[in-house]
Design a protein around this motif. Sequence first.
Motif, short mmCIF file in Angstrom:
data_model
loop_
_atom_site.label_atom_id
_atom_site.label_comp_id
_atom_site.label_asym_id
_atom_site.label_seq_id
_atom_site.Cartn_x
_atom_site.Cartn_y
_atom_site.Cartn_z
N ARG A 112 -3.03 0.81 -12.13
CA ARG A 112 -2.10 0.48 -12.97
C ARG A 112 -2.32 -0.43 -13.97
NH1 ARG A 112 1.53 -0.51 -9.26
NH2 ARG A 112 2.16 1.44 -9.15
N ASP A 113 -3.13 -1.51 -13.66
CA ASP A 113 -3.55 -2.54 -14.70
C ASP A 113 -4.80 -2.33 -15.19
OD1 ASP A 113 -5.57 -3.48 -12.92
OD2 ASP A 113 -4.62 -5.18 -12.40
N GLY A 114 -5.36 -1.17 -14.93
CA GLY A 114 -6.47 -0.93 -15.82
C GLY A 114 -7.88 -1.47 -15.09
N THR A 115 -7.85 -2.08 -14.03
CA THR A 115 -9.29 -2.84 -13.43
C THR A 115 -10.21 -1.59 -12.95
OG1 THR A 115 -7.89 -4.70 -12.59
CG2 THR A 115 -9.84 -4.09 -11.64
N ALA A 116 -9.51 -0.40 -12.31
CA ALA A 116 -10.41 0.65 -11.92
C ALA A 116 -9.79 1.84 -12.40
CB ALA A 116 -10.47 0.54 -10.53
N ARG A 117 -10.63 3.02 -12.64
CA ARG A 117 -10.06 4.39 -12.77
C ARG A 117 -9.68 5.11 -11.45
NH1 ARG A 117 -13.88 7.85 -15.26
NH2 ARG A 117 -15.39 6.69 -14.11
N HIS A 118 -10.82 5.00 -10.54
CA HIS A 118 -10.73 5.75 -9.17
C HIS A 118 -11.15 4.66 -8.17
CE1 HIS A 118 -11.04 9.16 -11.81
NE2 HIS A 118 -12.16 9.06 -12.23
N VAL A 119 -10.14 4.65 -7.25
CA VAL A 119 -10.36 3.74 -5.87
C VAL A 119 -10.05 4.70 -4.78
CG1 VAL A 119 -9.29 1.86 -4.74
CG2 VAL A 119 -9.08 1.91 -7.26
N MET A 120 -11.03 4.51 -3.83
CA MET A 120 -10.98 5.19 -2.75
C MET A 120 -10.49 4.36 -1.58
SD MET A 120 -11.81 8.34 -1.14
CE MET A 120 -12.84 9.02 -2.35
N VAL A 121 -9.33 4.85 -0.79
CA VAL A 121 -8.78 4.25 0.22
C VAL A 121 -9.29 4.97 1.35
CG1 VAL A 121 -6.72 3.54 1.32
CG2 VAL A 121 -6.90 3.17 -0.96
N VAL A 122 -9.91 4.24 2.34
CA VAL A 122 -10.35 4.80 3.71
C VAL A 122 -9.96 4.02 4.91
CG1 VAL A 122 -12.56 5.95 4.78
CG2 VAL A 122 -12.52 5.40 2.29
N SER A 123 -9.11 4.81 5.63
CA SER A 123 -8.64 4.13 7.01
C SER A 123 -9.52 4.67 8.02
CB SER A 123 -7.28 4.19 7.12
OG SER A 123 -6.82 5.49 7.23
N GLY A 124 -9.32 4.08 9.35
CA GLY A 124 -9.95 4.50 10.39
C GLY A 124 -9.90 3.44 11.45
N ASP A 125 -9.87 4.15 12.77
CA ASP A 125 -9.68 3.29 13.94
C ASP A 125 -10.38 3.98 14.99
OD1 ASP A 125 -8.44 0.36 13.47
OD2 ASP A 125 -6.81 1.89 12.29
N LEU A 126 -11.15 3.18 15.94
CA LEU A 126 -11.45 3.67 17.31
C LEU A 126 -10.73 2.63 18.27
CD1 LEU A 126 -15.42 3.84 16.71
CD2 LEU A 126 -13.60 5.84 16.57
N ALA A 127 -10.14 3.30 19.14
CA ALA A 127 -9.17 2.34 20.25
C ALA A 127 -9.99 1.61 21.15
CB ALA A 127 -8.53 3.36 21.25
N ASP A 128 -11.59 2.00 21.16
CA ASP A 128 -12.48 0.97 21.91
C ASP A 128 -12.48 -0.30 21.37
OD1 ASP A 128 -12.80 2.74 23.95
OD2 ASP A 128 -14.93 3.62 23.25
N ILE A 129 -12.38 -0.44 20.03
CA ILE A 129 -12.63 -1.40 19.26
C ILE A 129 -11.22 -2.08 18.66
CG2 ILE A 129 -13.53 -2.68 17.12
CD1 ILE A 129 -15.78 -0.27 17.11
N SER A 130 -10.55 -1.18 18.23
CA SER A 130 -9.07 -1.78 17.59
C SER A 130 -8.15 -2.20 18.91
CB SER A 130 -8.61 -0.94 16.67
OG SER A 130 -8.02 0.45 17.50
N THR A 131 -8.09 -1.68 19.91
CA THR A 131 -7.12 -1.91 20.93
C THR A 131 -7.73 -2.36 22.21
OG1 THR A 131 -6.90 0.23 21.97
CG2 THR A 131 -5.50 0.07 20.02
#
Length: 316
Positions: free
Chosen positions: A131-150
């Motif tokens: 929105r503020d023009g810092t970037a044209r395209h931003v990739m958002v990537v999420s992910g979790d493995l229970a062995d690590i995250s929980t």
Amino acid sequence: MITPRLCAPAYELGECAEPVADLPELSAGSQAADLTSPSAGFVTYHWSEAPMVELMTASVHRTLARSGVPGSEIDIVLLATDSLPPGRAAHRDVSEFLAETGMSGATVMTVGLMDCATAMAAVGTAASLVRDGTARHVMVVSGDLADISTGGQRVVAGGAAVASDGAASALVSAEAAGLPVLALAHHAAPDQESGGGSAHQQLTSRMNAYREVFARLATRHPFRPARTLVLPSNFARHVMRVYLAEAGFPADRIALEGVGRVAHCQGSDPLINLADRQADTKSAAPERPAEPETYVLLGAGIAHLGAVLLGTRPLP
């Protein structure tokens, strides 16, 4: 002003699928019956032997292909995860991930510490950057493995969810076709982490949190709950319906189809549910009811909530 668009949500689940009823954590007591009952709805969970970035890579390839934006044009990558390996191993894995997806020229940042609301905070951050023009395209990537995250636990959220392994991605763009990102709100209740107070006090605190996050969202962009569909974290269906009723959403305004098939992929759930929703809409029969006016992607953890308001009419 630039209107950020959320484009081409995609996901990759853990390669192994197992019945929730067979979880060792549920082998004793009545919890298995509770979580697999129709009111809760858990049927299958997914797990992976692959490192987190392998699931992320598969998801991002789909997002890039569907958006039509090559990896070389991605300005920023936001990794919303607490499941990267420690130390230098994370740098190695992320470098390989960027190379395999063609995004090696992007600036990479990690977003964490908001448990299952982290990915929604990342989407909101990406929208601000666009929105503020810092970037044209931003990739958002999420992910979790229970062995690590929980720590390997599969029954999480105080017994209200079953953790799956998975990753999801979406492009937030100034130019690609997608759904307009209208507003973001988040809420933190650190006292919930400790589980202090009576069960009634904890329930009251959580209901207040849901009311508050939606009140904040409405001040940033007005919306009508009766014409909004919530795409939430995959907690037990009856639990999510109770919480969201406090914010004015009836059961038919809450998308909970992913609970049985996917289980709780932690921060990735809202993007997974949006991807499924869009795929279902494209293949639906002509008599399908009209789309709602707005979507809310709701990432819900024990101590954090993150809500992103989207328009449902794509911008070209």
